[in-house]
Every structure is written in structure tokens, then in C-alpha cells.
Design an enzyme around this catalytic site. Structure first.
Site, PDB file in Angstrom:
ATOM      1  CE  LYS A  98      -7.945   8.090  51.989  1.00 32.15           C
ATOM      2  NZ  LYS A  98      -7.302   7.109  52.726  1.00 32.15           N
ATOM      3  CG  ASP A 132      -4.493   5.105  50.993  1.00 32.67           C
ATOM      4  OD1 ASP A 132      -3.765   4.317  51.058  1.00 32.67           O
ATOM      5  OD2 ASP A 132      -4.840   5.614  51.996  1.00 32.67           O
ATOM      6  CG  MET A 133      -6.751   5.083  43.007  1.00 33.19           C
ATOM      7  SD  MET A 133      -5.529   6.386  42.301  1.00 33.19           S
ATOM      8  CE  MET A 133      -4.499   5.492  41.576  1.00 33.19           C
ATOM      9  NE  ARG A 182      -2.983  -0.757  50.028  1.00 30.54           N
ATOM     10  CZ  ARG A 182      -3.102   0.676  50.531  1.00 30.54           C
ATOM     11  NH1 ARG A 182      -3.991   1.315  50.257  1.00 30.54           N
ATOM     12  NH2 ARG A 182      -2.053   0.831  51.363  1.00 30.54           N
ATOM     13  CE  LYS A 185     -13.908  -7.776  46.315  1.00 27.70           C
ATOM     14  NZ  LYS A 185     -15.097  -8.726  46.655  1.00 27.70           N
ATOM     15  N   GLY A 186     -12.092  -1.002  45.428  1.00 27.49           N
ATOM     16  CA  GLY A 186     -12.494   0.407  45.270  1.00 27.49           C
ATOM     17  C   GLY A 186     -13.640   0.732  46.359  1.00 27.49           C
ATOM     18  CB  THR A 224      -9.524  -8.377  49.198  1.00 29.72           C
ATOM     19  OG1 THR A 224     -10.865  -8.862  49.106  1.00 29.72           O
ATOM     20  CG2 THR A 224      -8.655  -9.681  49.107  1.00 29.72           C
ATOM     21  CG  HIS A 225     -11.538  -7.342  54.424  1.00 23.02           C
ATOM     22  ND1 HIS A 225     -11.929  -5.744  53.866  1.00 23.02           N
ATOM     23  CD2 HIS A 225     -10.504  -6.879  55.244  1.00 23.02           C
ATOM     24  CE1 HIS A 225     -11.020  -5.073  54.410  1.00 23.02           C
ATOM     25  NE2 HIS A 225     -10.213  -5.520  55.144  1.00 23.02           N
ATOM     26  NE  ARG A 286     -13.321   5.857  51.882  1.00 24.88           N
ATOM     27  CZ  ARG A 286     -12.798   6.893  52.422  1.00 24.88           C
ATOM     28  NH1 ARG A 286     -13.200   8.119  52.248  1.00 24.88           N
ATOM     29  NH2 ARG A 286     -11.441   7.118  53.255  1.00 24.88           N
ATOM     30  NE  ARG A 287     -13.298   0.311  55.148  1.00 26.40           N
ATOM     31  CZ  ARG A 287     -12.923   1.397  54.259  1.00 26.40           C
ATOM     32  NH1 ARG A 287     -12.059   2.283  54.803  1.00 26.40           N
ATOM     33  NH2 ARG A 287     -12.768   1.416  52.946  1.00 26.40           N
TER      34      ARG A 287
HETATM   35  C1  LIG Z   1      -5.053  -2.671  53.132  1.00 27.59           C
HETATM   36  C2  LIG Z   1      -6.521  -1.997  52.401  1.00 27.59           C
HETATM   37  C3  LIG Z   1      -6.503  -0.932  51.589  1.00 27.59           C
HETATM   38  C4  LIG Z   1      -7.220  -0.207  50.804  1.00 27.59           C
HETATM   39  N1  LIG Z   1      -6.895   1.126  50.262  1.00 27.59           N
HETATM   40  C5  LIG Z   1      -7.818   1.504  49.378  1.00 27.59           C
HETATM   41  C6  LIG Z   1      -7.741   2.799  48.556  1.00 27.59           C
HETATM   42  O1  LIG Z   1      -6.574   3.240  48.653  1.00 27.59           O
HETATM   43  N2  LIG Z   1      -8.604   3.154  47.679  1.00 27.59           N
HETATM   44  C7  LIG Z   1      -9.862   2.482  47.811  1.00 27.59           C
HETATM   45  O2  LIG Z   1     -10.702   2.990  47.123  1.00 27.59           O
HETATM   46  N3  LIG Z   1     -10.137   1.232  48.460  1.00 27.59           N
HETATM   47  C8  LIG Z   1      -9.083   1.007  49.275  1.00 27.59           C
HETATM   48  N4  LIG Z   1      -9.565  -0.006  50.146  1.00 27.59           N
HETATM   49  C9  LIG Z   1     -10.836  -0.488  50.347  1.00 27.59           C
HETATM   50  C10 LIG Z   1     -11.275  -1.661  49.320  1.00 27.59           C
HETATM   51  O3  LIG Z   1     -11.340  -0.916  48.061  1.00 27.59           O
HETATM   52  C11 LIG Z   1     -12.784  -2.085  49.594  1.00 27.59           C
HETATM   53  O4  LIG Z   1     -13.733  -1.146  49.441  1.00 27.59           O
HETATM   54  C12 LIG Z   1     -12.855  -2.856  50.880  1.00 27.59           C
HETATM   55  O5  LIG Z   1     -11.640  -3.694  50.963  1.00 27.59           O
HETATM   56  C13 LIG Z   1     -13.931  -3.839  50.820  1.00 27.59           C
HETATM   57  O6  LIG Z   1     -13.585  -4.887  49.604  1.00 27.59           O
HETATM   58  P1  LIG Z   1     -13.319  -6.234  50.063  1.00 27.59           P
HETATM   59  O7  LIG Z   1     -12.556  -6.819  49.008  1.00 27.59           O
HETATM   60  O8  LIG Z   1     -12.709  -6.277  51.347  1.00 27.59           O
HETATM   61  O9  LIG Z   1     -14.662  -7.283  49.938  1.00 27.59           O
HETATM   62  P2  LIG Z   1     -16.188  -6.737  49.999  1.00 27.59           P
HETATM   63  O10 LIG Z   1     -16.753  -6.950  48.656  1.00 27.59           O
HETATM   64  O11 LIG Z   1     -16.461  -5.753  50.658  1.00 27.59           O
HETATM   65  O12 LIG Z   1     -16.775  -8.091  50.551  1.00 27.59           O
HETATM   66  C14 LIG Z   1     -16.699  -9.475  50.099  1.00 27.59           C
HETATM   67  C15 LIG Z   1     -16.623 -10.464  51.343  1.00 27.59           C
HETATM   68  O13 LIG Z   1     -15.589 -10.447  52.105  1.00 27.59           O
HETATM   69  C16 LIG Z   1     -16.062 -10.323  53.522  1.00 27.59           C
HETATM   70  N5  LIG Z   1     -16.054  -9.376  54.388  1.00 27.59           N
HETATM   71  C17 LIG Z   1     -15.796  -7.969  53.926  1.00 27.59           C
HETATM   72  N6  LIG Z   1     -15.838  -7.242  54.942  1.00 27.59           N
HETATM   73  C18 LIG Z   1     -15.932  -7.883  55.940  1.00 27.59           C
HETATM   74  C19 LIG Z   1     -15.912  -7.468  57.381  1.00 27.59           C
HETATM   75  N7  LIG Z   1     -15.973  -6.233  57.915  1.00 27.59           N
HETATM   76  N8  LIG Z   1     -16.032  -8.470  58.348  1.00 27.59           N
HETATM   77  C20 LIG Z   1     -16.008  -9.987  57.864  1.00 27.59           C
HETATM   78  N9  LIG Z   1     -16.184 -10.212  56.660  1.00 27.59           N
HETATM   79  C21 LIG Z   1     -15.993  -9.349  55.609  1.00 27.59           C
HETATM   80  C22 LIG Z   1     -17.517 -10.952  53.357  1.00 27.59           C
HETATM   81  O14 LIG Z   1     -17.395 -12.421  53.328  1.00 27.59           O
HETATM   82  C23 LIG Z   1     -18.018 -10.256  52.414  1.00 27.59           C
HETATM   83  O15 LIG Z   1     -18.963 -10.759  51.463  1.00 27.59           O
HETATM   84  C24 LIG Z   1      -8.424  -0.695  50.724  1.00 27.59           C
HETATM   85  C25 LIG Z   1      -8.836  -1.816  51.395  1.00 27.59           C
HETATM   86  C26 LIG Z   1      -7.736  -2.656  52.305  1.00 27.59           C
HETATM   87  C27 LIG Z   1      -8.261  -3.862  52.718  1.00 27.59           C
END
Ligand SMILES: Cc1cc2nc3c(=O)[nH]c(=O)nc-3n(C[C@H](O)[C@H](O)[C@H](O)COP(=O)(O)OP(=O)(O)OC[C@H]3O[C@@H](n4cnc5c(N)ncnc54)[C@H](O)[C@@H]3O)c2cc1C
Length: 306
Positions: A98, A132-133, A182, A185-186, A224-225, A286-287
Site C-alpha cells: 500500500k 494495492d489500491m 488485479r 470490487k473495491g 473475488t470470492h 473492512r473484511r
Molecule cells: C486478493 C484480493 C485483493 C484485494 N485487494 C484490494 C485492493 O487493493 N483494494 C480494494 O479496495 N479492495 C481490495 N480487495 C477487496 C475487494 O475489493 C472486496 O472488497 C472484497 O473482495 C469483497 O468482494 P467480493 O468480490 O469478494 O464479493 P462480495 O460482493 O463481498 O460478496 C459476493 C459473494 O461472495 C461470497 N463471499 C464473499 N465473502 C465471503 C466469505 N467471507 N465467505 C463466504 N463467501 C463469501 C458470497 O457468496 C457473497 O454473496 C481485494 C480482494 C481480494 C480477494
């Protein structure tokens, strides 16, 4: 609403004290953070690499307000990279950085110099760096530092956030050969003037951005998850004939580990983002903001008397 409250709490030192001193906080933190020390980070990395996953390591620390703090963060990354190379964990493990932790808030040139030193150390260790952003007020500055770094270290990774209205255009600019991007979503609370607010709009933007990156010439890193985004990513990989060396999935340490294993088992490159260090509070909040069920898990642990 809940998300805004948690993100507000992430900036409150009173709530931080309350959370940090609560019983069993450690157990909760350990689910998402590899540990406080560099050795903890190495141990977690070894386990993940042995399981067939790639890794990116993040030394936690965001409230950097002095040059000394920025230098200490830089030095930690230099130490980490040396240890990763010594342990034979590069190139499987890279680092995420960061710029705010390197001084971006008060001296962009200092942040660039520190990031450059980390890129040089990563290069010597045979691995890469991803920037990272953070919140939207830093996007231009971060992309400017990225373009300067890429002159000497072309593999430096960028992060683009699908919730920002500008990101489709940024994806087009960065979808060139050799460009590691990378897409996430943010994670920050952003105003409507710059960011989509509804889940549906963010998801639609994510897919549009993914289409641009996956059909382009760069190296997309789909962070993304979300099961729907992952399924669409798998579909686009087939459509654009992208094998495991031409794109990767990324997920956070402790989140959907079985899905990470499933994707790796199917032959995809999967990289786990592993945070470590003392300053876990902002990261953890944030998590929690992302997923209310994490809050239930956390709340239970906080009041647990066991
Ligand atoms: C490797 C990595 C690097 C990242 N780097 C940055 C960064 O540099 N800057 C930034 O702003 N953000 C970063 N993020 C965070 C990202 O922006 C999101 O806030 C975060 O990943 C949540 O979005 P999502 O796409 O996972 O899904 P979400 O929209 O949060 O969730 C969508 C669906 O995914 C599934 N899901 C989500 N979380 C879980 C969980 N804990 N357990 C089970 N299922 C789940 C569920 O089915 C949920 O309905 C990063 C994320 C990752 C994975």
C-alpha cells in the site's frame, strides 16, 4: 447501512481499543491474518504453496504519518523478500504494497522511492510487487507511481476497483501486453459521484471490466470470492483461451479456502492474499464490512467466556 457503520468504526480509535482488548479477539484475527511476525508470514506461505496455491503477502500498516514509519515499512518488505527467496518461496510468493504505508499521504516522491526499493528487491528475489489500491482520492497518484515503476519494473501489478465509475476506462488503458492487473470490487466507502452504490451496479461493472481485461493482452488477476464472478471468470477463460499461465484468481487468506483449493485442483492459478503484522484493525474491519456473517462470527468470539 451496516457497512457504513463498520467502516466508520474502522476509523475510530475508541472502537479499536475496545476490539483490541476484548477477549478472544486474537482467535478471530488469526482467521484472517497470518500473524504478527515475518516468520508467521513465512509459515503461512509455506503451507499455502505446499497446497498448490500462489501467494501475495501484505505487511499491514496504513496510518503512516512520518518518514520513519514509511522507511520501517519499506525495510520490513526488504527483509521479507530476502527471507522468501532464502526459503525458496519465490516466485510462488510475491508482495502487495500500500503506497499509503510508504508515505503517499505526505510525500508522494518518498512513497515512490520506497516502492522502487521494494520492486528492486523483489526483482532480485525473482518475484513481483502489486500496488494495492486505496480510496478514490489516491487513484490518480497510485496509477502515476505505477507507470513510473513500470518503466524499470514492467511486471509491477496494478489494482483496479470495479465500483469506481472510471474503472472501465482504466481497464482499457491497462490491458496491454505484460500488464498485470488485479480486478476487485473495491473495499472503501465511496461517494456516489465517483462510485456505483448498489451491489447490482458494482457486479455489472465487474463483469464489464473483466471482459475488457480477459479479452485484452495483459495478465488479469480476478480478485473475488463471489461465486457468480468466479463462474463468469471461468467462462471467459474458456472463451478467450486463457490457460493458467495467462490469468489467475485471487482470494483473501481465511476466506473460502475450500473454493481456493477447488480452483487450484482444477488447474487454475489461484493466489491467496496473506496479510500479516500488528496493524490488523483496519484490515479486519473492512473484511467485516463486506460480510455481516463475519460480524456474527466476530461478535460471538468477542462475548465468548470460554
Ligand atoms: C486478493 C484480493 C485483493 C484485494 N485487494 C484490494 C485492493 O487493493 N483494494 C480494494 O479496495 N479492495 C481490495 N480487495 C477487496 C475487494 O475489493 C472486496 O472488497 C472484497 O473482495 C469483497 O468482494 P467480493 O468480490 O469478494 O464479493 P462480495 O460482493 O463481498 O460478496 C459476493 C459473494 O461472495 C461470497 N463471499 C464473499 N465473502 C465471503 C466469505 N467471507 N465467505 C463466504 N463467501 C463469501 C458470497 O457468496 C457473497 O454473496 C481485494 C480482494 C481480494 C480477494
Amino acid at each position: 447501512m451496516l457497512r457504513s457503520v463498520i467502516l466508520a468504526a474502522s476509523r475510530s480509535s475508541q472502537v479499536e481499543r475496545l476490539v483490541a482488548t476484548a477477549p478472544y479477539t486474537r482467535d478471530v484475527v488469526r482467521r484472517f491474518v497470518a500473524g504478527a511476525a515475518t516468520d508467521d508470514a513465512l509459515r503461512a506461505t509455506r503451507g499455502l504453496v505446499d497446497d498448490g496455491l500462489a501467494v501475495t503477502l501484505d505487511h499491514l500498516g496504513e496510518d503512516t504519518v512520518t518518514p520513519e514509519q514509511a522507511t520501517a515499512t519499506r525495510d520490513e518488505y526488504l527483509r521479507l523478500l530476502k527471507m522468501l527467496a532464502g526459503a525458496g518461496l519465490t516466485p510462488a510468493a510475491e508482495v502487495s504494497v500500500k503506497l499509503s504505508a510508504l508515505g503517499q499521504m505526505f510525500d508522494e516522491q518518498l512513497a515512490y522511492d520506497n516502492a522502487r526499493a521494494i520492486c528492486a528487491a523483489a526483482d532480485a528475489a525473482g518475484t513481483t510487487v502489486t500496488l494495492d489500491m486505496e480510496d478514490h482520492t489516491t487513484t490518480d497518484s497510485t496509477l502515476e507511481v505505477l507507470s513510473r515503476l513500470r518503466k524499470d519494473f514492467p511486471s509491477t501489478g496494478a489494482v483496479l476497483q470495479a465500483y469506481l465509475r472510471r474503472t472501465e476506462s482504466d481497464c482499457r488503458e491497462l490491458a496491454y501486453a505484460g500488464s498485470r492487473v488485479r480486478l476487485c470490487k473495491g473495499a472503501y466507502k465511496e461517494p456516489e459521484s465517483v462510485a456505483y452504490q448498489s451491489t447490482r451496479d458494482v457486479d455489472k461493472s465487474y463483469v464489464r471490466c473483466m471482459n475488457i481485461l480477459m479479452s485484452g493482452d495483459g495478465y488479469p488477476m480476478l480478485a473475488t470470492h463471489d461465486p457468480r464472478m468466479i463462474a463468469i471468470g471461468e467462462d471467459r477463460a474458456r472463451w478467450f483461451d486463457r490457460g493458467p499461465e495467462r490469468f489467475e484468481f485471487q482470494m483473501l487468506y481465511g476466506i473460502r479456502p475450500q473454493e481456493q483449493a477447488r480452483l487450484a485442483g482444477e488447474g487454475y492459478t489461484v493466489r491467496t492474499y496473506v496479510p500479516y503484522g500488528d496493524e490488523w484493525y483496519g484490515y479486519l474491519m473492512r473484511r467485516l464490512a463486506e460480510r455481516p456473517t463475519n460480524l456474527v462470527f466476530f461478535g460471538r468470539a468477542l462475548i465468548s467466556k470460554k
